[in-house]
Write an enzyme that holds these catalytic residues in place. Structure first.
Site, PDB file in Angstrom:
ATOM      1  CE1 TYR A  14     -82.819 127.685  41.399  1.00 25.62           C
ATOM      2  CE2 TYR A  14     -81.024 128.803  42.508  1.00 25.62           C
ATOM      3  CZ  TYR A  14     -81.532 127.687  41.899  1.00 25.62           C
ATOM      4  OH  TYR A  14     -80.754 126.556  41.777  1.00 25.62           O
TER       5      TYR A  14
ATOM      6  CB  SER B 212     -78.626 126.769  45.214  1.00 29.63           C
ATOM      7  OG  SER B 212     -77.824 127.870  44.876  1.00 29.63           O
ATOM      8  CB  SER B 213     -74.078 128.455  47.903  1.00 30.50           C
ATOM      9  OG  SER B 213     -73.801 128.822  46.575  1.00 30.50           O
ATOM     10  CB  CYS B 214     -78.270 131.568  45.453  1.00 33.36           C
ATOM     11  SG  CYS B 214     -79.685 130.553  45.204  1.00 33.36           S
TER      12      CYS B 214
ATOM     13  CG  HIS C 223     -74.699 128.463  36.519  1.00 33.20           C
ATOM     14  ND1 HIS C 223     -75.328 127.253  36.425  1.00 33.20           N
ATOM     15  CD2 HIS C 223     -75.494 129.229  37.303  1.00 33.20           C
ATOM     16  CE1 HIS C 223     -76.441 127.276  37.142  1.00 33.20           C
ATOM     17  NE2 HIS C 223     -76.565 128.459  37.677  1.00 33.20           N
TER      18      HIS C 223
ATOM     19  CE  LYS D 206     -83.158 125.043  44.140  1.00 31.69           C
ATOM     20  NZ  LYS D 206     -83.435 123.634  43.860  1.00 31.69           N
TER      21      LYS D 206
HETATM   22  N1  LIG Z   1     -75.712 124.041  38.397  1.00 32.04           N
HETATM   23  C1  LIG Z   1     -75.229 124.586  39.497  1.00 32.04           C
HETATM   24  O1  LIG Z   1     -74.204 125.294  39.463  1.00 32.04           O
HETATM   25  C2  LIG Z   1     -75.894 124.345  40.834  1.00 32.04           C
HETATM   26  C3  LIG Z   1     -75.310 124.925  41.968  1.00 32.04           C
HETATM   27  C4  LIG Z   1     -75.889 124.706  43.203  1.00 32.04           C
HETATM   28  C5  LIG Z   1     -77.038 123.946  43.307  1.00 32.04           C
HETATM   29  N2  LIG Z   1     -77.596 123.393  42.206  1.00 32.04           N
HETATM   30  C6  LIG Z   1     -78.852 122.640  42.395  1.00 32.04           C
HETATM   31  O2  LIG Z   1     -78.772 121.351  41.842  1.00 32.04           O
HETATM   32  C7  LIG Z   1     -80.057 120.977  41.336  1.00 32.04           C
HETATM   33  C8  LIG Z   1     -79.919 120.497  39.901  1.00 32.04           C
HETATM   34  O3  LIG Z   1     -79.359 121.535  39.114  1.00 32.04           O
HETATM   35  P1  LIG Z   1     -78.722 121.271  37.677  1.00 32.04           P
HETATM   36  O4  LIG Z   1     -77.619 122.224  37.537  1.00 32.04           O
HETATM   37  O5  LIG Z   1     -78.518 119.809  37.493  1.00 32.04           O
HETATM   38  O6  LIG Z   1     -79.894 121.760  36.747  1.00 32.04           O
HETATM   39  P2  LIG Z   1     -80.217 121.318  35.221  1.00 32.04           P
HETATM   40  O7  LIG Z   1     -78.980 120.824  34.579  1.00 32.04           O
HETATM   41  O8  LIG Z   1     -80.953 122.445  34.611  1.00 32.04           O
HETATM   42  O9  LIG Z   1     -81.193 120.081  35.416  1.00 32.04           O
HETATM   43  C9  LIG Z   1     -82.474 120.234  35.955  1.00 32.04           C
HETATM   44  C10 LIG Z   1     -83.280 118.998  35.670  1.00 32.04           C
HETATM   45  O10 LIG Z   1     -84.609 119.217  36.162  1.00 32.04           O
HETATM   46  C11 LIG Z   1     -85.528 118.808  35.167  1.00 32.04           C
HETATM   47  N3  LIG Z   1     -86.768 119.580  35.244  1.00 32.04           N
HETATM   48  C12 LIG Z   1     -86.901 120.927  35.325  1.00 32.04           C
HETATM   49  N4  LIG Z   1     -88.211 121.267  35.333  1.00 32.04           N
HETATM   50  C13 LIG Z   1     -88.910 120.101  35.231  1.00 32.04           C
HETATM   51  C14 LIG Z   1     -90.283 119.787  35.175  1.00 32.04           C
HETATM   52  N5  LIG Z   1     -91.219 120.747  35.235  1.00 32.04           N
HETATM   53  N6  LIG Z   1     -90.644 118.486  35.059  1.00 32.04           N
HETATM   54  C15 LIG Z   1     -89.702 117.504  34.995  1.00 32.04           C
HETATM   55  N7  LIG Z   1     -88.379 117.727  35.044  1.00 32.04           N
HETATM   56  C16 LIG Z   1     -87.982 119.022  35.167  1.00 32.04           C
HETATM   57  C17 LIG Z   1     -84.828 119.072  33.843  1.00 32.04           C
HETATM   58  O11 LIG Z   1     -85.458 118.271  32.865  1.00 32.04           O
HETATM   59  P3  LIG Z   1     -85.193 118.482  31.278  1.00 32.04           P
HETATM   60  O12 LIG Z   1     -83.842 117.880  31.047  1.00 32.04           O
HETATM   61  O13 LIG Z   1     -86.296 117.748  30.654  1.00 32.04           O
HETATM   62  O14 LIG Z   1     -85.212 119.967  31.058  1.00 32.04           O
HETATM   63  C18 LIG Z   1     -83.409 118.651  34.197  1.00 32.04           C
HETATM   64  O15 LIG Z   1     -83.263 117.249  34.050  1.00 32.04           O
HETATM   65  C19 LIG Z   1     -80.967 122.189  41.483  1.00 32.04           C
HETATM   66  O16 LIG Z   1     -81.763 122.033  42.624  1.00 32.04           O
HETATM   67  C20 LIG Z   1     -80.004 123.338  41.692  1.00 32.04           C
HETATM   68  O17 LIG Z   1     -80.536 124.319  42.519  1.00 32.04           O
HETATM   69  C21 LIG Z   1     -77.050 123.577  40.958  1.00 32.04           C
END
Ligand SMILES: NC(=O)c1ccc[n+]([C@@H]2O[C@H](COP(=O)([O-])OP(=O)(O)OC[C@H]3O[C@@H](n4cnc5c(N)ncnc54)[C@H](OP(=O)(O)O)[C@@H]3O)[C@@H](O)[C@H]2O)c1
Length: 306
Positions: free
Chosen positions: A137, A108-110, A180, A141
């Site tokens: 966090y 992530s950009s953080c 967010h 990362k």
């Molecule tokens: N959202 C943003 O704005 C953003 C920005 C930059 C980078 N990212 C990166 O993109 C990636 C995905 O983010 P996202 O926004 O898609 O997050 P998200 O919507 O919260 O999805 C996270 C996923 O991980 C699963 N998960 C979490 N803990 C788990 C565990 N202990 N066992 C099995 N599954 C688990 C969750 O499962 P459940 O559905 O069962 O909870 C969910 O499917 C992350 O690495 C994040 O840092 C996101």
């Protein structure tokens, strides 16, 4: 990677994981796998090892993580560092032990400093202190990214890391406690009767990328990107929070906006330099207004679930 390859998407129900699956399905990938958290908590090494031994994936998209907004990061730093370190450590190590051909880790950009030079180039990593509020966090990362490099150096695991900007789109999290800024705004504008109150004065600038554009960037990087260094993914363009609020208001329905200037504004500007990913032939296709429209349509259809 081709349409017959065995692909594992970790985090399949999330914003990013579900978009990666939609994109692979659109490209007619036939062997895309995932596993539910009930069957395999990814923090559990034995479960993760057993899954990799049985499924034998060739390619892995690591999009499972504990993710949240400012409030969640402030209130649950222990969970943010523990869950993320465990999930990524288990998956990267299992990928190496089970002969995975390539793994893509999502950071992530953080990971970048609190006061970076704008636009943020990849080489600004660890050049000055992090934003304190989500440093647990961010450090997890950074460790994931460094682990990919270390496994590549020592074990020749073909692992790459992507650092996306703020994302939004269908399957986003609209819970006001841990979402967010963009999904939170959509919900606030939708639920407000007349007036929406937002934090700060609206002057800070942020970058937003639709998750379907990110999913295509992940695909392109899986096919073409081989460097040890992480790679930024964003639009390279930012908007003020005021402009963002006005665009959301235009889509969701006009309400008056009140700025609560007693609340902090945050870092003045955060926008990524995206020259490197653009040199691979990728560029974002979905405009902010178009993306907010389709996200809001999805939100309305799924209102009971979200
Ligand atoms: N959202 C943003 O704005 C953003 C920005 C930059 C980078 N990212 C990166 O993109 C990636 C995905 O983010 P996202 O926004 O898609 O997050 P998200 O919507 O919260 O999805 C996270 C996923 O991980 C699963 N998960 C979490 N803990 C788990 C565990 N202990 N066992 C099995 N599954 C688990 C969750 O499962 P459940 O559905 O069962 O909870 C969910 O499917 C992350 O690495 C994040 O840092 C996101």
């Amino acid at each position: 990677m081709d349409s017959d390859s065995k692909v594992f998407v970790a985090g399949h129900r999330g914003l990013v994981g579900s978009a990666i699956i939609r994109n692979l399905e659109k490209k007619s990938y036939k062997n895309v796998y995932w596993i539910s958290r009930d069957n395999c908590d990814l923090r559990n090494k034995e479960r993760v090892d057993a899954y990799f031994r049985q499924a034998k994936p060739e390619y892995v998209f690591l999009a499972a993580a504990k993710v949240g907004g400012i409030l969640a990061n402030r209130d649950y730093p222990a969970e943010f560092i523990y869950d993320n370190l465990m999930i990524q450590t288990n998956i990267i190590d299992a990928a190496y032990r089970n002969g995975v051909k390539k793994l893509l880790f999502l950071g992530s950009s953080c990971i970048y400093p609190k006061f970076p030079k704008i636009p943020i180039t990849e080489d600004q990593l660890m050049t000055s202190p992090l934003e304190e509020s989500n440093s647990a966090y961010a450090i997890a990362k950074i460790a994931g990214m460094r682990m990919c490099q270390a496994y590549k150096e020592q074990y020749r695991l073909n692992a790459i890391s992507l650092m996306p900007t703020n994302l939004y789109g269908i399957n986003d999290n609209f819970d006001l406690e841990n979402s967010h800024v963009l999904p939170a705004m959509i919900r606030k504008f939708h639920e407000a009767e007349e007036k929406v109150t937002l934090w700060g004065d609206g002057s800070v600038m942020r970058e937003f990328l639709h998750v379907d554009d990110l999913a295509e960037a992940c695909y392109v990087c899986m096919q073409k990107y081989e460097d040890d260094e992480h790679i930024n993914v964003g639009t390279g363009e930012d908007v003020t929070i005021k402009e963002l609020a006005e665009t959301v208001a235009k889509v969701v329905g006009n309400k008056s906006i009140e700025w609560d200037t007693s609340k902090p504004n945050g870092t003045p500007r955060k926008v990524l330099n995206v020259d490197k990913i653009k040199s691979l032939g990728w560029e974002p296709k979905i405009s902010l207004e178009e993306g907010i429209k389709s996200t809001y349509e999805w939100y309305l259809k799924n209102y009971d679930k979200v």
